[in-house]
Write a protein that holds these residues in place. Structure first.
Motif, PDB file in Angstrom:
ATOM      1  N   ALA A   1      -1.803   4.491   1.642  1.00 42.30           N
ATOM      2  CA  ALA A   1      -3.440   5.326   2.177  1.00 42.30           C
ATOM      3  C   ALA A   1      -3.981   4.270   1.218  1.00 42.30           C
ATOM      4  O   ALA A   1      -5.592   3.989   1.155  1.00 42.30           O
ATOM      5  N   VAL A   2      -4.105   3.454  -0.197  1.00 44.50           N
ATOM      6  CA  VAL A   2      -4.154   1.863  -0.784  1.00 44.50           C
ATOM      7  C   VAL A   2      -3.669   1.008   0.050  1.00 44.50           C
ATOM      8  O   VAL A   2      -4.822   0.348  -0.095  1.00 44.50           O
ATOM      9  N   ASN A   3      -2.200   0.333   0.432  1.00 45.79           N
ATOM     10  CA  ASN A   3      -2.341  -0.450   1.046  1.00 45.79           C
ATOM     11  C   ASN A   3      -2.812  -0.848   2.291  1.00 45.79           C
ATOM     12  O   ASN A   3      -2.729  -2.382   2.433  1.00 45.79           O
ATOM     13  N   GLY A   4      -2.485  -0.409   2.839  1.00 40.39           N
ATOM     14  CA  GLY A   4      -3.005  -0.053   4.459  1.00 40.39           C
ATOM     15  C   GLY A   4      -3.926  -1.032   4.978  1.00 40.39           C
ATOM     16  O   GLY A   4      -3.554  -1.881   5.526  1.00 40.39           O
ATOM     17  N   VAL A   5      -5.180  -0.921   4.083  1.00 39.29           N
ATOM     18  CA  VAL A   5      -5.940  -2.129   4.972  1.00 39.29           C
ATOM     19  C   VAL A   5      -7.192  -1.826   3.074  1.00 39.29           C
ATOM     20  O   VAL A   5      -7.626  -0.794   3.209  1.00 39.29           O
ATOM     21  N   LEU A   6      -6.646  -2.857   2.654  1.00 42.25           N
ATOM     22  CA  LEU A   6      -8.090  -2.775   1.274  1.00 42.25           C
ATOM     23  C   LEU A   6      -9.220  -3.380   1.910  1.00 42.25           C
ATOM     24  O   LEU A   6     -10.200  -3.186   1.478  1.00 42.25           O
ATOM     25  N   ALA A   7      -8.990  -5.034   2.407  1.00 43.62           N
ATOM     26  CA  ALA A   7      -9.963  -5.766   2.573  1.00 43.62           C
ATOM     27  C   ALA A   7      -9.625  -6.123   3.908  1.00 43.62           C
ATOM     28  O   ALA A   7      -8.046  -6.690   4.723  1.00 43.62           O
ATOM     29  N   GLY A   8     -10.132  -6.338   5.085  1.00 46.79           N
ATOM     30  CA  GLY A   8      -9.449  -6.686   6.727  1.00 46.79           C
ATOM     31  C   GLY A   8     -10.723  -7.481   7.593  1.00 46.79           C
ATOM     32  O   GLY A   8     -12.431  -7.742   6.890  1.00 46.79           O
ATOM     33  N   SER A   9     -10.325  -7.969   8.847  1.00 44.17           N
ATOM     34  CA  SER A   9     -11.162  -7.928   9.961  1.00 44.17           C
ATOM     35  C   SER A   9     -12.525  -6.988  10.183  1.00 44.17           C
ATOM     36  O   SER A   9     -11.916  -5.772   9.551  1.00 44.17           O
ATOM     37  N   ASP A  10     -13.177  -7.566  10.987  1.00 44.05           N
ATOM     38  CA  ASP A  10     -14.043  -6.666  11.649  1.00 44.05           C
ATOM     39  C   ASP A  10     -12.893  -5.243  12.511  1.00 44.05           C
ATOM     40  O   ASP A  10     -13.535  -4.299  12.430  1.00 44.05           O
ATOM     41  N   GLU A  11     -12.096  -6.246  12.882  1.00 40.32           N
ATOM     42  CA  GLU A  11     -11.680  -4.502  13.711  1.00 40.32           C
ATOM     43  C   GLU A  11     -11.086  -3.577  13.164  1.00 40.32           C
ATOM     44  O   GLU A  11     -10.689  -2.447  13.136  1.00 40.32           O
ATOM     45  N   ALA A  12     -10.569  -4.263  11.958  1.00 45.67           N
ATOM     46  CA  ALA A  12     -10.104  -3.456  11.093  1.00 45.67           C
ATOM     47  C   ALA A  12     -10.391  -2.267  10.371  1.00 45.67           C
ATOM     48  O   ALA A  12     -10.319  -1.567   9.482  1.00 45.67           O
ATOM     49  N   GLU A  13     -12.051  -2.269  10.225  1.00 44.59           N
ATOM     50  CA  GLU A  13     -12.470  -1.492   9.815  1.00 44.59           C
ATOM     51  C   GLU A  13     -13.094  -0.762   9.814  1.00 44.59           C
ATOM     52  O   GLU A  13     -12.991   0.272   8.988  1.00 44.59           O
ATOM     53  N   PRO A  14     -12.388   0.111  11.245  1.00 41.10           N
ATOM     54  CA  PRO A  14     -12.867   1.727  11.248  1.00 41.10           C
ATOM     55  C   PRO A  14     -11.138   2.128  10.128  1.00 41.10           C
ATOM     56  O   PRO A  14     -11.931   3.441  10.156  1.00 41.10           O
ATOM     57  N   ILE A  15     -10.048   1.331   9.868  1.00 42.79           N
ATOM     58  CA  ILE A  15      -8.610   1.921   9.058  1.00 42.79           C
ATOM     59  C   ILE A  15      -9.479   1.583   7.940  1.00 42.79           C
ATOM     60  O   ILE A  15      -8.616   3.076   7.971  1.00 42.79           O
ATOM     61  N   ARG A  16      -9.799   0.879   7.696  1.00 38.98           N
ATOM     62  CA  ARG A  16     -10.380   0.130   6.418  1.00 38.98           C
ATOM     63  C   ARG A  16     -11.513   1.958   5.550  1.00 38.98           C
ATOM     64  O   ARG A  16     -11.256   2.291   4.885  1.00 38.98           O
TER      65      ARG A  16
ATOM     66  N   ALA B   1      -8.582   6.012 -10.032  1.00 36.39           N
ATOM     67  CA  ALA B   1      -8.822   5.083 -10.227  1.00 36.39           C
ATOM     68  C   ALA B   1      -7.088   4.130 -10.298  1.00 36.39           C
ATOM     69  O   ALA B   1      -6.559   3.505 -10.146  1.00 36.39           O
ATOM     70  N   VAL B   2      -5.964   5.263 -11.573  1.00 36.97           N
ATOM     71  CA  VAL B   2      -5.242   4.866 -12.285  1.00 36.97           C
ATOM     72  C   VAL B   2      -3.922   4.860 -11.519  1.00 36.97           C
ATOM     73  O   VAL B   2      -3.573   4.029 -10.818  1.00 36.97           O
ATOM     74  N   SER B   3      -4.013   5.746 -10.342  1.00 36.23           N
ATOM     75  CA  SER B   3      -2.890   5.836  -9.484  1.00 36.23           C
ATOM     76  C   SER B   3      -3.713   5.075  -7.907  1.00 36.23           C
ATOM     77  O   SER B   3      -1.933   4.452  -7.544  1.00 36.23           O
ATOM     78  N   HIS B   4      -4.336   4.917  -7.760  1.00 35.50           N
ATOM     79  CA  HIS B   4      -4.679   3.125  -6.659  1.00 35.50           C
ATOM     80  C   HIS B   4      -4.131   1.905  -7.495  1.00 35.50           C
ATOM     81  O   HIS B   4      -3.264   1.481  -6.892  1.00 35.50           O
ATOM     82  N   GLY B   5      -4.813   1.632  -9.154  1.00 35.10           N
ATOM     83  CA  GLY B   5      -3.837   0.533  -9.631  1.00 35.10           C
ATOM     84  C   GLY B   5      -2.453   1.039 -10.036  1.00 35.10           C
ATOM     85  O   GLY B   5      -1.380  -0.646  -9.515  1.00 35.10           O
ATOM     86  N   ILE B   6      -1.361   1.936 -10.167  1.00 33.29           N
ATOM     87  CA  ILE B   6      -0.230   2.053  -9.438  1.00 33.29           C
ATOM     88  C   ILE B   6       0.138   1.756  -8.849  1.00 33.29           C
ATOM     89  O   ILE B   6       0.847   0.978  -8.393  1.00 33.29           O
ATOM     90  N   ALA B   7      -0.096   1.973  -7.447  1.00 32.29           N
ATOM     91  CA  ALA B   7      -0.225   1.783  -6.146  1.00 32.29           C
ATOM     92  C   ALA B   7       0.256   0.358  -5.881  1.00 32.29           C
ATOM     93  O   ALA B   7       0.637  -0.695  -5.445  1.00 32.29           O
ATOM     94  N   VAL B   8      -0.910  -0.344  -6.334  1.00 33.05           N
ATOM     95  CA  VAL B   8      -1.003  -2.155  -6.441  1.00 33.05           C
ATOM     96  C   VAL B   8      -0.151  -2.720  -7.201  1.00 33.05           C
ATOM     97  O   VAL B   8       1.081  -3.828  -6.305  1.00 33.05           O
ATOM     98  N   GLN B   9       0.212  -1.910  -8.010  1.00 30.68           N
ATOM     99  CA  GLN B   9       1.359  -2.742  -9.410  1.00 30.68           C
ATOM    100  C   GLN B   9       2.310  -2.728  -8.446  1.00 30.68           C
ATOM    101  O   GLN B   9       3.548  -3.802  -8.248  1.00 30.68           O
ATOM    102  N   ALA B  10       2.631  -1.269  -8.330  1.00 36.37           N
ATOM    103  CA  ALA B  10       4.062  -1.871  -7.440  1.00 36.37           C
ATOM    104  C   ALA B  10       4.222  -1.946  -6.594  1.00 36.37           C
ATOM    105  O   ALA B  10       5.066  -2.472  -6.015  1.00 36.37           O
ATOM    106  N   LYS B  11       3.139  -2.540  -5.654  1.00 36.13           N
ATOM    107  CA  LYS B  11       3.223  -3.444  -4.896  1.00 36.13           C
ATOM    108  C   LYS B  11       4.066  -4.734  -4.868  1.00 36.13           C
ATOM    109  O   LYS B  11       4.342  -5.110  -4.377  1.00 36.13           O
ATOM    110  N   ALA B  12       3.100  -4.685  -5.601  1.00 31.47           N
ATOM    111  CA  ALA B  12       3.277  -6.224  -6.525  1.00 31.47           C
ATOM    112  C   ALA B  12       4.702  -6.444  -7.736  1.00 31.47           C
ATOM    113  O   ALA B  12       5.348  -7.062  -7.551  1.00 31.47           O
ATOM    114  N   GLY B  13       6.012  -5.429  -7.699  1.00 30.30           N
ATOM    115  CA  GLY B  13       7.046  -5.368  -7.803  1.00 30.30           C
ATOM    116  C   GLY B  13       6.858  -4.431  -9.306  1.00 30.30           C
ATOM    117  O   GLY B  13       8.505  -4.882  -9.932  1.00 30.30           O
ATOM    118  N   PHE B  14       6.330  -4.454 -10.382  1.00 33.50           N
ATOM    119  CA  PHE B  14       6.116  -3.656 -11.036  1.00 33.50           C
ATOM    120  C   PHE B  14       7.297  -2.375 -11.524  1.00 33.50           C
ATOM    121  O   PHE B  14       7.387  -1.192 -10.204  1.00 33.50           O
TER     122      PHE B  14
END
Length: 205
Positions: A105-120, A162-175
């Motif tokens: 739900a966080v990493n699925g689409v943080l920023a994307g193309s116009d086509e991905a905007e409905p999912i973002r 916000a803390v949970s979102h940061g945790i998701a981003v850092q987990a994706k980075a391998g923390f």
């Protein structure tokens, strides 16, 4: 008569979910999805509709199968325990699977193309719905005198999210899990104290 599908729809959906979880919405190609599910593209279209519809089904599956820690958190007896259960649940889920870390739900689409905007936008709405549940729970805690009178329940809920979102981003980075658990503990260290005299010294309150 139409030909019967020769695959398990639930198994295909689970496989697609893992692809989206690992690669995100735009990173997941139809080749990735057909390889993971073992289902050719026309059959995927027939079963789920287009890629956007498949992602939305996968998100619903993700919520159903992996987000049980949110309703569990909301049932905790104190606001602090709500936040703690929620953040610990996020850490556990975001680090549980080595090949698809982070949060769909966080990493699925943080920023994307116009086509991905409905999912973002769908993911923004999905996260906002969780934040509303936290805010309502914290508003109840404030009304019951557990949180200080000046507490802004909306800001407190936004902080936890916000803390949970940061945790998701850092987990994706391998923390590692231990580092992210320490982050959660640090976030909770500044939690508003229970102002009620009979609860001020109670551990974990």
């Amino acid at each position: 008569m139409g030909r019967h599908r020769e695959f398990c729809v639930d198994a295909a959906l689970d496989a697609a979910l893992c692809v989206f979880w690992r690669k995100g919405y735009e990173g997941a190609s139809y080749a990735d999805l057909t390889e993971a599910t073992g289902v050719e593209r026309p059959a995927l279209y027939s079963a789920f509709g287009n890629k956007e519809a498949l992602f939305r089904r996968a998100l619903a599956r993700y919520h159903e199968r992996y987000l049980g820690y949110l309703p569990e958190a909301l049932q905790q007896p104190t606001a602090r325990q709500v936040a703690e259960h929620f953040l610990r649940g996020a850490v556990a889920l975001n680090t549980r699977f080595p090949d698809h870390r982070g949060c769909l739900a966080v990493n699925g689409v943080l920023a994307g193309s116009d086509e991905a905007e409905p999912i973002r936008q769908a993911l923004i709405d999905y996260r906002a719905a969780g934040e509303v549940l936290l805010r309502e729970r914290f508003e109840r805690a404030k009304a019951e005198g557990e949180l200080p009178e000046g507490t802004d329940a909306a800001t407190l809920a936004a902080f936890v999210m916000a803390v949970s979102h940061g945790i998701a981003v850092q987990a994706k980075a391998g923390f590692p899990r231990e580092a992210l658990e320490a982050v959660a503990e640090q976030a909770l260290a500044g939690w508003p104290a229970d102002p009620r005299p009979d609860r001020a010294a109670a551990p974990g309150s």
